[in-house]
Write an enzyme that holds these catalytic residues in place. Structure first.
Site, PDB file in Angstrom:
ATOM      1  N   GLU A  54       0.878  -1.192   0.000  1.00  0.00           N
ATOM      2  CA  GLU A  54       0.000   0.000   0.000  1.00  0.00           C
ATOM      3  C   GLU A  54       0.899   1.221   0.000  1.00  0.00           C
ATOM      4  OE1 GLU A  54      -3.176  -0.461  -0.177  1.00  0.00           O
ATOM      5  OE2 GLU A  54      -3.298  -2.570   0.385  1.00  0.00           O
ATOM      6  N   CYS A  60      -2.222   9.041   3.845  1.00  0.00           N
ATOM      7  CA  CYS A  60      -2.149   8.664   2.439  1.00  0.00           C
ATOM      8  C   CYS A  60      -3.434   9.053   1.725  1.00  0.00           C
ATOM      9  CB  CYS A  60      -1.934   7.168   2.331  1.00  0.00           C
ATOM     10  SG  CYS A  60      -3.087   6.246   3.346  1.00  0.00           S
TER      11      CYS A  60
HETATM   12  P1  NAD Z   1       8.350   4.896   4.345  1.00  0.00           P
HETATM   13  O1  NAD Z   1       8.179   4.230   3.031  1.00  0.00           O
HETATM   14  O2  NAD Z   1       9.464   5.835   4.496  1.00  0.00           O
HETATM   15  O3  NAD Z   1       8.528   3.813   5.480  1.00  0.00           O
HETATM   16  C1  NAD Z   1       7.619   2.732   5.652  1.00  0.00           C
HETATM   17  C2  NAD Z   1       8.338   1.575   6.333  1.00  0.00           C
HETATM   18  O4  NAD Z   1       9.279   1.027   5.431  1.00  0.00           O
HETATM   19  C3  NAD Z   1       9.113   1.958   7.570  1.00  0.00           C
HETATM   20  O5  NAD Z   1       8.942   0.982   8.555  1.00  0.00           O
HETATM   21  C4  NAD Z   1      10.538   1.993   7.078  1.00  0.00           C
HETATM   22  O6  NAD Z   1      11.476   1.741   8.080  1.00  0.00           O
HETATM   23  C5  NAD Z   1      10.528   0.881   6.075  1.00  0.00           C
HETATM   24  N1  NAD Z   1      11.595   0.943   5.069  1.00  0.00           N
HETATM   25  C6  NAD Z   1      12.248   2.020   4.607  1.00  0.00           C
HETATM   26  N2  NAD Z   1      13.130   1.688   3.676  1.00  0.00           N
HETATM   27  C7  NAD Z   1      13.046   0.358   3.533  1.00  0.00           C
HETATM   28  C8  NAD Z   1      13.713  -0.589   2.701  1.00  0.00           C
HETATM   29  N3  NAD Z   1      14.617  -0.218   1.817  1.00  0.00           N
HETATM   30  N4  NAD Z   1      13.347  -1.863   2.799  1.00  0.00           N
HETATM   31  C9  NAD Z   1      12.423  -2.251   3.655  1.00  0.00           C
HETATM   32  N5  NAD Z   1      11.770  -1.425   4.488  1.00  0.00           N
HETATM   33  C10 NAD Z   1      12.075  -0.118   4.415  1.00  0.00           C
HETATM   34  O7  NAD Z   1       6.951   5.559   4.659  1.00  0.00           O
HETATM   35  P2  NAD Z   1       6.533   6.439   5.912  1.00  0.00           P
HETATM   36  O8  NAD Z   1       7.170   7.756   5.832  1.00  0.00           O
HETATM   37  O9  NAD Z   1       6.666   5.671   7.161  1.00  0.00           O
HETATM   38  O10 NAD Z   1       4.958   6.599   5.638  1.00  0.00           O
HETATM   39  C11 NAD Z   1       4.448   7.551   4.782  1.00  0.00           C
HETATM   40  C12 NAD Z   1       4.092   6.965   3.437  1.00  0.00           C
HETATM   41  O11 NAD Z   1       3.193   5.873   3.631  1.00  0.00           O
HETATM   42  C13 NAD Z   1       3.344   7.909   2.538  1.00  0.00           C
HETATM   43  O12 NAD Z   1       3.827   7.781   1.230  1.00  0.00           O
HETATM   44  C14 NAD Z   1       1.911   7.431   2.628  1.00  0.00           C
HETATM   45  O13 NAD Z   1       1.116   7.778   1.523  1.00  0.00           O
HETATM   46  C15 NAD Z   1       2.099   5.981   2.760  1.00  0.00           C
HETATM   47  N6  NAD Z   1       0.941   5.353   3.370  1.00  0.00           N
HETATM   48  C16 NAD Z   1       0.126   4.602   2.572  1.00  0.00           C
HETATM   49  C17 NAD Z   1      -1.007   4.015   3.101  1.00  0.00           C
HETATM   50  C18 NAD Z   1      -1.923   3.181   2.260  1.00  0.00           C
HETATM   51  O14 NAD Z   1      -2.735   2.450   2.817  1.00  0.00           O
HETATM   52  N7  NAD Z   1      -1.822   3.243   0.946  1.00  0.00           N
HETATM   53  C19 NAD Z   1      -1.284   4.187   4.447  1.00  0.00           C
HETATM   54  C20 NAD Z   1      -0.431   4.952   5.223  1.00  0.00           C
HETATM   55  C21 NAD Z   1       0.689   5.510   4.675  1.00  0.00           C
END
Ligand code: NAD
Length: 937
Positions: free
Chosen positions: A695, A729
């Site tokens: 997501e 999001c």
């Molecule tokens: P992010 O992508 O920076 O981090 C999400 C998670 O991924 C964290 O736990 C992070 O540590 C981990 N991560 C980072 N790099 C990684 C890698 N290379 N490999 C594996 N894991 C890794 O996102 P964020 O800042 O925590 O959240 C905000 C984003 O999430 C926004 O883009 C938002 O739109 C999205 N979001 C989407 C939904 C949905 O349901 N579509 C819901 C909530 C948030």
């Protein structure tokens, strides 16, 4: 109107059209909307319209003229004029026929400080001009005095919601303080000019603020005042005793206008929607009975002589029985007729008013003045009342009215069970996903966890204590690649036993997780507020959603856990079974720090996977608490392994591990795509293909159609764009406005946003808290700088230098207009309080612009044109489309959530298909025929 009373379908569509009408600016708009409404299914048309429509004879120009004339005439029946000056001849005519007035200034919903000031000034102007004009009218002892002496001729009714845009029971004291900025000057002027001011009562949520403001006003400002109180509230008896008790302690009486209440539908629907107790009586007779009991309390408190405190009663009712009851009781108390006033609405109950006056009763009309657009909501309420089956007036006018029935006592129904307590639909029946399993969660079907009702004082106090006590646990976020390997090894070891455990046991453990979170609800919210800076309501919703995910997936897993027999062939038994995939990697974001983490984890666990949980750095504290709850509920340690560490190292290693079977990720597009790519690479000794649940971000648009209700649309856009600082999001980051309303909408939106309070989210009055961290702050500010170059800045809200959460980073809401479709701020997810506004000439163009984004998560349309709403359903291609409401706040089971395109892979969280991500289906076929014999035979 007669036809409307006969055909409910026609009535609904007619009133919807009347409601939309004032916004329609061209003849063809009027024509298209009318035809659209009248051709809806289930509408039976009056013959003249039927033939007109069929023959296509409703020419646009003529039709607009006729319709405009009809609606204005209807409006004039209930609304006395555009302003007081315009209404003065009507008021004077009333007076000469022996009827007094109270003027109500109609207006749009007040959504900004400027609009509140405009209301204040309109009231001040009335207070300064009306008294000298009305003093020239003839003496009328019945109208000019009550049993205690002279009373003001100029009588105004105010709604506190018009005098401040941000009144909210969640922060009662501050709301009342803020209200007095505009209310104070009005009441002081009223005191100086001898004008009577009545506080109208609005929705139930505003009741405590209204009463508190009224009490403070009476205690601190010398003016003659009154308060409307509602008998349709179940709290009516208590409210009456409370206000009467207080009034008796004063040195002068106050007036109570006792009404039944005008928001019955809203209160009932809203409470149902929130799963809160319905605050109003469900049956009209109960309201009528409560009216009489409250009457008794108030008459008991009516002072016989001047110079004492107490209540002067005004009856706001057209029901002759209710009025007669009060008069008889007043007589019983030895009070003269002048001790009670009768108030009725302008345009209604004409004969009743004159009959009352003929009895020497003091009759006052509630006279609304205002423009057509803002007056429409009022007009529709009156139309509804005049066509309602339960209206006393209507019943009394229908030829076959029976006097004994009309005057019968409402009290006899009291002993019956009140159907309202059972709710309209019953919690679970309202879900079509109300799966229940006899061995899971006591067999109860799924129902959403109700949010806290912060208009309740005790709820506020308890929550406040939890916030004050919040303690975010310290978490070492140093998990390494080796730790990731170790976590996967443990989870893989625990998998076979967990997979093979009976489904109902797993489901009941997940339900126990929900129970533990429910017990600690406020504490969990408080940790979220402290750790990520959510406001009270946002944090509470996060916890409720987490509970919902557990309750929902536990039941869905039980459904999925049953083998399904396919077909019914003799001699062949086919079944479909679902089985867990293996070890799940759970990688969550910080913005729904409990809900998303909990949802992804419990989905995986419920169907028999084990999980390695890698939380986000910014929300590791609440993640640690959640992991603790899993253990406390009885989930074995190796079934859910906690891996607090950076995404770059621990996270990246986790998704690449050969023993990970399924990856549940929610977060940014960049990381999501990296994970999908990594999952596609297969190690030589890998035993399966990885399945990814992904997501990602959004760039969500709301279309404001030319017939939109701006009162609602402004607030929905504001909350969708700026709640939790735009860090959802689902947040709105684009608004597309169709037609000539663009500037008006932007003006109102900008002013309304400027009224939000930037502050410390532990304070209930804060609307805008900090963004998640310095890096987010810098990135958002970078976009804002770009926006300033790419577009025109309509709002750049400054961050105040006090009242902030210490050590955090703030960005004030920004709104850009004239944004080119190709601008960076129009295309990229910003994840902060930044909104771009676009113009569209037609609804088609708006849809094209909305669909142009590569992200396809949420979208919204505000329109009152049925055909456009239908077109949006078909053509607005997003995962979650919201019509005529805000675009955030999806509820488990009700709005399964998730997008497609660059927003995700499409199977929705909180929906019945979600668990399919975490299982693999197996079909098993047995040939049951042995030597020509099949058991089925
Ligand atoms: P992010 O992508 O920076 O981090 C999400 C998670 O991924 C964290 O736990 C992070 O540590 C981990 N991560 C980072 N790099 C990684 C890698 N290379 N490999 C594996 N894991 C890794 O996102 P964020 O800042 O925590 O959240 C905000 C984003 O999430 C926004 O883009 C938002 O739109 C999205 N979001 C989407 C939904 C949905 O349901 N579509 C819901 C909530 C948030």
């Amino acid at each position: 109107m007669q036809w409307a009373m006969r055909d409910p379908g026609f009535k609904t569509q007619l009133f919807r059209f009347v409601d939309a009408f004032p916004r329609l600016s061209t003849p063809s708009d009027v024509h298209d909307h009318l035809v659209d409404y009248l051709t809806q299914p289930d509408v039976k048309l009056p013959p003249f319209l039927e033939t007109g429509l069929k023959a296509g004879r409703l020419a646009k120009g003529t039709m607009t003229k006729v319709v405009t004339k009809l609606i204005s005439t209807m409006g004039e029946t209930f609304i006395a004029g555009r302003d007081a000056h315009d209404a003065l001849p009507t008021l004077e005519k009333l007076w000469r026929s022996g009827i007094g007035f109270t003027v109500d200034v109609l207006g749009e919903a007040c959504v900004s400080a400027e609009e509140a000031i405009r209301y204040r000034d309109r009231y001040l102007q009335l207070i300064e001009t009306l008294p000298s004009l009305v003093s020239k009218w003839n003496e009328d002892p019945v109208l000019d005095t009550d049993h205690l002496g002279p009373i003001p001729r100029t009588n105004l009714s105010i709604k506190i919601s018009a005098l401040h845009s941000e009144l909210d029971p969640i922060d009662l004291d501050h709301s009342v303080d803020a209200l007095f900025e505009n209310l104070g000057p009005i009441l002081e002027a009223a005191g100086r000019h001898g004008v009577f001011v009545n506080f109208d009562m609005e929705s139930h949520a505003m009741k405590d603020i209204t009463i508190a403001a009224f009490m403070r006003a009476v205690e601190t400002i010398p003016f003659e005042g009154g308060l409307a109180m509602q008998a349709y509230l179940r709290s009516g008896d208590d409210d009456a005793r409370w206000v009467a008790g207080w009034a008796k302690t004063l040195d002068r009486p106050i007036t109570v206008r006792l009404v039944k209440g005008a928001y019955w539908d809203y209160e009932t629907i809203h409470a149902e929607e929130m799963d809160w107790p319905v605050p109003v009586w469900s049956r009209k007779a109960d309201t009528d009975a409560c009216f009489e009991r409250m009457t008794a309390v108030f008459l008991e408190a009516t002072p016989p002589n001047a110079g004492e405190g107490g209540i002067k009663l005004a009856l706001g009712s057209h029901n002759a029985r209710s009025i007669a009851y009060a008069l008889a009781l007043a007589e019983h108390h030895g009070l003269p007729r002048s001790a009670v006033e009768v108030q009725m609405l302008h345009g209604m109950g004409g004969q009743l008013k004159h009959a009352a006056r003929a009895m020497q009763l003091r009759v006052r009309e509630y006279v609304p003045v205002g423009e057509m657009v803002p007056g429409m909501a009022y007009l529709v309420r009156r139309l509804l009342e005049n066509t309602s089956n339960e209206s006393w007036l209507l019943a009394s006018q229908s030829g076959d009215a029976d006097i004994a029935t009309l005057l019968s006592s409402p009290h006899k129904h009291r002993s019956d069970a009140d159907p309202g307590l059972a709710r309209i639909g019953g919690r679970a029946e309202r879900h079509n996903l109300s799966y229940s399993h006899p061995a899971v969660g006591d067999g109860r079907p799924f129902a959403n966890e109700p949010l806290r009702d912060f208009s309740d004082a005790s709820t506020r106090t308890t929550f406040e204590s939890a916030v004050a006590a919040a303690a975010v646990p310290a978490v070492d976020f140093g998990a390494t690649e080796a730790d990731a390997d170790d976590a996967v090894r443990r989870a893989a070891g625990a998998f076979p036993a967990w997979r093979d455990r009976p489904q109902h046991e797993r489901s009941n453990l997940i339900i126990r997780v929900a129970g533990l979170m429910r017990e600690r609800r406020d504490e969990l919210s408080a940790i979220i507020i402290e750790e990520v800076g959510k406001d009270w309501r946002g944090a509470d919703a996060d916890v409720c959603e987490a509970i919902d995910f557990c309750e929902f997936y536990a039941r869905e897993a039980a459904r999925l856990g049953n083998a399904t027999r396919l077909g019914s062939f003799i001699g062949e038994h086919n079944e479909l079974r679902h089985e867990a995939r293996g070890v799940a990697a759970i990688i969550s974001p910080w913005n729904f720090p409990l809900a998303i983490l909990c949802g992804m984890t419990t989905a995986a666990l419920a169907v028999g996977n084990t999980a390695v949980i890698k939380p986000s750095a910014q929300s590791k504290g609440i993640a640690r608490v959640f992991h603790g709850i899993l253990g406390e509920a009885g989930i074995p340690p190796d079934v859910a392994v906690f891996l607090p560490g950076p995404g770059r190292t621990a996270g990246a290693r986790l998704v690449r591990h050969k023993d990970i079977s399924v990856i549940a990720f929610t977060g940014s597009k960049a990381v999501g795509l990296d994970i999908i790519a990594a999952a596609g690479l297969t190690a030589d000794d890998q035993a399966h293909v990885k399945h990814v649940v992904c997501e990602m971000g959004g760039k969500n648009a709301i279309i404001i159609d030319s017939s939109a209700d701006f009162d609602a649309a402004v607030l929905d856009v504001r909350s969708s764009a700026f709640a939790f600082q735009g860090q959802k999001c689902s947040a709105a980051s684009r608004v597309i406005i169709v037609g000539p309303g663009h500037d008006e909408f932007v003006d109102r939106l900008v002013a309304s946003t400027a009224a939000l309070t930037i502050g410390d989210p532990t304070d209930p009055g804060t609307d805008i808290g900090p963004v998640i961290d310095k890096q987010a702050h810098d990135s958002i500010m970078g976009y804002i700088e770009k926006g300033k170059r790419e577009a025109t800045t309509a709002l750049a809200m400054e961050v105040p230098d006090h009242g902030l959460m210490a050590g955090r980073h703030y960005v004030g809401p920004h709104i850009f207009v004239d944004v080119p479709e190709t601008a960076t701020i129009a295309l990229e997810e910003i994840f902060g309080p930044v909104l771009s506004v676009f113009k569209a000439a037609t609804f088609d163009e708006a849809l094209r612009m909305a669909n142009a984004s590569r992200y396809k998560l949420t979208g919204g349309v505000h329109s009152r044109r049925p055909a456009h709403l239908e077109q949006a359903r078909r053509e607005f291609r997003v995962g979650n489309l919201y019509l005529n409401r805000a675009i955030t706040g999806a509820l488990v089971g009700r709005q399964p959530f998730g997008g497609f395109g660059m927003s995700g892979l499409g199977s929705k969280a909180g929906g019945s298909e979600y668990l399919l991500h975490f299982v693999q289906p197996r079909a098993v076929t047995e040939n049951t025929m042995r030597r020509g014999f099949a058991p089925e035979l």
